[in-house]
Design a protein around this motif. Structure first.
Motif, short mmCIF file in Angstrom:
data_model
loop_
_atom_site.label_atom_id
_atom_site.label_comp_id
_atom_site.label_asym_id
_atom_site.label_seq_id
_atom_site.Cartn_x
_atom_site.Cartn_y
_atom_site.Cartn_z
N VAL A 14 0.85 -1.19 0.00
CA VAL A 14 0.00 0.00 0.00
C VAL A 14 0.88 1.24 0.00
O VAL A 14 1.94 1.27 0.64
N ALA A 15 0.45 2.25 -0.72
CA ALA A 15 1.16 3.53 -0.73
C ALA A 15 0.15 4.65 -0.58
O ALA A 15 -1.00 4.54 -1.02
N THR A 16 0.56 5.73 0.05
CA THR A 16 -0.26 6.93 0.18
C THR A 16 0.53 8.10 -0.36
O THR A 16 1.65 8.36 0.09
N ARG A 17 -0.05 8.78 -1.35
CA ARG A 17 0.62 9.91 -2.00
C ARG A 17 2.03 9.52 -2.47
O ARG A 17 2.98 10.29 -2.31
N SER A 64 -7.84 -2.06 4.37
CA SER A 64 -7.28 -2.63 3.13
C SER A 64 -7.78 -4.06 2.92
O SER A 64 -8.14 -4.45 1.81
N THR A 83 -6.37 0.96 9.56
CA THR A 83 -6.00 1.10 8.15
C THR A 83 -5.67 -0.25 7.51
O THR A 83 -5.99 -0.49 6.34
N GLN A 142 3.88 5.01 7.35
CA GLN A 142 4.96 5.31 6.40
C GLN A 142 6.33 5.00 7.00
O GLN A 142 7.34 5.03 6.30
N GLN A 183 2.17 12.91 11.97
CA GLN A 183 2.60 12.02 10.90
C GLN A 183 4.13 12.02 10.76
O GLN A 183 4.71 11.01 10.34
N SER A 200 -13.41 4.77 3.85
CA SER A 200 -13.60 3.69 2.88
C SER A 200 -15.05 3.62 2.46
O SER A 200 -15.95 3.68 3.31
N LYS A 250 4.02 7.41 -1.21
CA LYS A 250 4.91 6.91 -0.15
C LYS A 250 4.47 5.52 0.27
O LYS A 250 3.31 5.32 0.63
N LEU A 286 3.79 2.27 2.52
CA LEU A 286 3.41 2.09 3.92
C LEU A 286 3.86 0.72 4.41
O LEU A 286 3.97 -0.22 3.62
#
Length: 601
Positions: free
Chosen positions: A138-141, A327, A323, A435, A487, A539, A143, A145
């Protein structure tokens, strides 16, 4: 990329400098304190942080620990202490749930069986993908995770202990690699059954096979188990009490150890419920604290399916955060059961083996089970809950108004709380930090001077719309800034908490024999005495998310921010339920008023 490929390359959770943590702690607690309380807290912080004080000695030990190549994060010992060290019941207090989005089941003669079989097939497919490390990271923006928590989705069980619990899981020294288990445990009317979901040659059972197996479970479990034999009730006890009962259970008969092994190594639980929930609130309550004889709350994952096919999940929190479960749930619901079965290589193999899972009990254990059932039923009854579905607008509208949706609703919570109770109280928000290597969450405290100014200005009849709008945006901007600090690992609470735990573990050795006065100050106690405990789950795969309140006067707020609406599940102890309902009413008003304020031309 393989599932865990990024994990070893992720940067560590930053360890803040002690002086920065002390300064942030004072900044964060100040809005909640009187001048006298702040002065007392400041004096204790100076004492804690002076060069020869306890703080530098404890922090130096943490720095040494963090520098050890075997250490993944300076929080490696913090998380077990926080989650596994708690001694109260985890059922309702710590476990959380998701209510899945509605799935059309029209035309199915057996909606419960069809839905349960589909979810099992989807979960087994996920396991096969995870075993082969084919779940995309999984990545956010952009980045990546941490995916480390995914190792605890299957065959993971919390084991009660007299002082601290432990976790039984694969991917461990005791159980290397993916789980080799091929069975789940199915609960039906307080009866427990082992059901194979993967065949002898490693191929998953087909959907028809799984449905046939569930029908066999329904037949075998048609007679409800008597309360004093449904051992799942024991998992609702305070942890040390459950540990003692579990020891007696294992000592009573060798077969009981084998029974515990069957449950603890099972891939996951499936709980079949007789009832059809009257509405979303009834479904949520059942997912959080339903029939405890039909649960094993220590199990990491329990899929719960009601008579009409409504479904959700109850999650044991010690190794899994929201989180990660989101997923997992999104993947379960992203394709049809037939697609999941085909992808996993499922094949017709006949009805899976079904075996009853039973314990040998004596009078004392029967009495313990019955007492646990009564106590938890009363505990659930003493918890007031409410659902709030605000469908006038949602995330899309807030973004159009150029504001962070999370900041928008958090400011609405503060305004509604002030209007309901006539004061601003400590507010917790969970901030994900995946992250980082083995990152989990950071504790954010929402109340800032900007929040106080915003709430005061908004309800000041002399304030102009422009002044209200400016105060609102300033508070929301500060909220976003603080969330980014969290964060980035720049938050004080968990750092100070870990230093407190180090003193308890090794204080004498480090020359800090006594607990610091900092942890008895108004700042530390007030900042952490939540009136609102909040967490979000973004979600479209779920309708509601929920957990229990964290104190005798706290309102738990689990919120799902959707494009066209906000769905909230609220919980609080029943003696203060009136305030929760008033808060919900004021919240509806606040959401409308804040939107209208931003939309004024």
């Amino acid at each position: 990329m393989s599932t865990f490929e990024n994990d070893d390359t992720l940067s560590r959770v930053p360890l803040p400098a002690l002086e920065d943590t002390c300064a942030r702690f004072l900044e964060w607690c100040t809005p909640l304190l009187t001048e006298e309380e702040l002065a007392d807290t400041e004096a204790a912080v100076r004492e804690f942080g002076r060069p020869d004080g306890p703080g530098p000695k404890l922090h130096a030990d943490l720095v040494r620990y963090n520098a050890d190549p075997a250490t993944h994060s300076w929080l490696d010992t913090f998380w077990p202490a926080r989650y596994l060290g708690r001694r109260d019941r985890i059922a309702l207090n710590a476990n959380f749930f998701f209510l899945f989005r509605e799935t059309p089941l029209h035309g199915f003669a057996e909606p419960q069986v069809e839905r349960a079989a589909g979810l099992i097939a989807a979960a087994v497919n996920y396991k096969t993908q995870l075993d082969g490390e084919r779940i995309p990271p999984v990545a956010t923006r952009g980045k990546p995770l941490s995916m480390a928590q995914h190792r605890f989705l299957f065959s993971t069980t919390r084991i009660p202990g007299p002082v601290q619990d432990t976790v039984r899981a694969p991917y461990s020294d005791e159980w290397p690699g993916p789980s080799t288990a091929r069975h789940i445990v199915v609960f039906q009317r307080g009866n427990v059954f082992r059901m194979n979901v993967i065949g002898p040659d490693g191929r998953p059972y087909s959907l028809d096979d799984l449905a046939a197996g569930l029908r066999e479970v329904q037949k075998a479990g048609a007679a409800r188990a008597t309360t004093d034999t449904a051992a799942g009730h024991l998992t609702t006890m305070a942890r040390a009490e459950w540990a003692a009962a579990r020891d007696r259970l294992a000592a009573l008969d060798p077969g009981n150890t084998a029974t515990l092994d069957t449950i603890e190594t099972a891939l996951f639980c499936v709980c079949l419920e007789d009832l059809t929930p009257a509405d979303d609130l009834a479904a949520c309550d059942q997912l959080l604290h339903g029939d405890s004889g039909n649960r094993w709350f220590d199990k990491a994952v329990s899929l719960i399916v009601f008579a009409d096919g409504t479904a959700g999940i109850n999650v044991e929190h010690c190794e899994l955060d929201g989180t990660t479960i989101l997923s997992f749930v999104d993947a379960l619901l992203a394709a049809s059961p037939e697609e999941h079965a085909a992808k996993s290589g499922a094949a017709e193999q006949g009805v899976p083996a079904i075996e009853p899972v039973t314990f040998v009990l004596d009078d004392a254990l029967r009495a313990d089970i019955a007492a646990a059932a009564r106590s938890f039923a009363q505990y659930g009854a003493d918890t007031a809950t409410a659902t709030l579905s605000f469908d006038e607008f949602g995330v899309d509208e807030v973004k159009r108004l150029r504001m962070s949706p999370d900041a928008f609703v958090q400011m609405a919570y503060q305004l509604a709380h002030k209007r309901a109770k006539d004061f601003i109280g400590a507010t917790y928000e969970s901030i994900a930090t995946r992250q980082y290597r083995r990152g989990r969450t950071e504790a954010m405290r929402v109340v800032t001077p900007e929040v106080l100014r915003f709430v005061s200005t908004f309800d000041d009849p002399a304030a102009s719309p422009g002044e209200r709008r400016a105060a609102f945006r300033a508070a929301a901007d500060k909220h976003v800034e603080r969330a980014k600090q969290c964060q980035a690992g720049a938050a004080p609470e968990q750092h100070l908490w870990e230093l407190q735990l180090i003193q308890k573990r090794r204080g004498l050795e480090l020359g800090v024999p006594e607990a610091s006065r900092l942890y008895e100050t108004p700042g530390w106690l007030t900042m952490r005495d939540d009136y609102l405990s909040t967490s979000s789950a973004p979600s479209a795969g779920i309708r509601y998310f929920g957990f229990g309140a964290t104190s005798s006067r706290c309102i738990g707020i689990a919120y799902v921010l959707l494009p066209d609406r906000f769905n909230l599940y609220l919980s609080t102890p029943r003696p203060v339920a009136g305030m929760m309902y008033t808060f919900a009413d004021r919240l509806r008003e606040a959401l409308r008023e804040l939107r209208d304020l931003l939309d004024e031309r």
